[in-house]
Write a protein that holds these residues in place. Sequence first.
Motif, PDB file in Angstrom:
ATOM      1  N   GLY A  95       8.241  -0.420  -2.075  1.00 16.67           N
ATOM      2  CA  GLY A  95       7.567  -0.555  -0.640  1.00 16.67           C
ATOM      3  C   GLY A  95       7.423  -1.839   0.007  1.00 16.67           C
ATOM      4  N   TYR A 126       0.087  -3.684  10.607  1.00 12.24           N
ATOM      5  CA  TYR A 126      -0.147  -2.926   9.513  1.00 12.24           C
ATOM      6  C   TYR A 126      -1.181  -1.978   9.116  1.00 12.24           C
ATOM      7  N   ASP A 129      -1.090   1.420   3.037  1.00 12.37           N
ATOM      8  CA  ASP A 129      -0.426   2.767   2.237  1.00 12.37           C
ATOM      9  C   ASP A 129      -0.772   3.058   1.095  1.00 12.37           C
ATOM     10  N   ASN A 130      -0.599   4.336   0.569  1.00 11.37           N
ATOM     11  CA  ASN A 130      -1.213   4.927  -0.542  1.00 11.37           C
ATOM     12  C   ASN A 130      -0.323   4.711  -1.584  1.00 11.37           C
ATOM     13  N   ARG A 131      -0.380   3.473  -2.114  1.00 10.46           N
ATOM     14  CA  ARG A 131       0.373   3.133  -3.420  1.00 10.46           C
ATOM     15  C   ARG A 131      -0.660   2.141  -4.021  1.00 10.46           C
ATOM     16  N   MET A 157       2.098  -0.341   5.579  1.00  5.85           N
ATOM     17  CA  MET A 157       3.106   0.131   6.239  1.00  5.85           C
ATOM     18  C   MET A 157       3.073   0.083   7.928  1.00  5.85           C
TER      19      MET A 157
END
Length: 158
Positions: A95, A126, A129-131, A157
């Motif tokens: 990602g 931006y 993101d949930n990573r 993201m």
Amino acid sequence: MNSEIIQVDQKTIVGMKLEMSLLENQTPGLWQKFMPKLNSISNRLDNHLISMTIYPSDYFQNFNPSNRFKKWAGIEVSKAATLFDELEIIKIPSGLYVRFLYQGLPSQAGPFYQSIFQEWLPKSGYKLDNRPHFELMGDKYKNNDPSSEEMIYIPVMK
């Protein structure tokens, strides 16, 4: 603050994890437990160490230094290896990430991270993101040395 938006390919990490909070930071103990196992890990891609944090999805919306997260100490491998002695495998999904260079002591990184989340991110276009978030500690990393360098990766993201 220099940053770069990059695409990161999936990474396979072998390491150890602990659940903790900022108030009960156990990161040094995690690394002390992991480092003696380092030479027994096969299929290592390089000598870069990876410090990874997996935050609950609402961690930053309801920020409190006592909120818990999972911290990993690990190394990237080319393929899964035989695991033993508390080692586990986790994958960092591919990602977009924003990458920052941090130079200094780990104990003084708080204001740097604060500026990322309170200044850079709101102005960037931006969102988080949930990573996993991770730091790559390569050749210029020197534990507890003010000239130490590491790369910080924050998942984003559009």
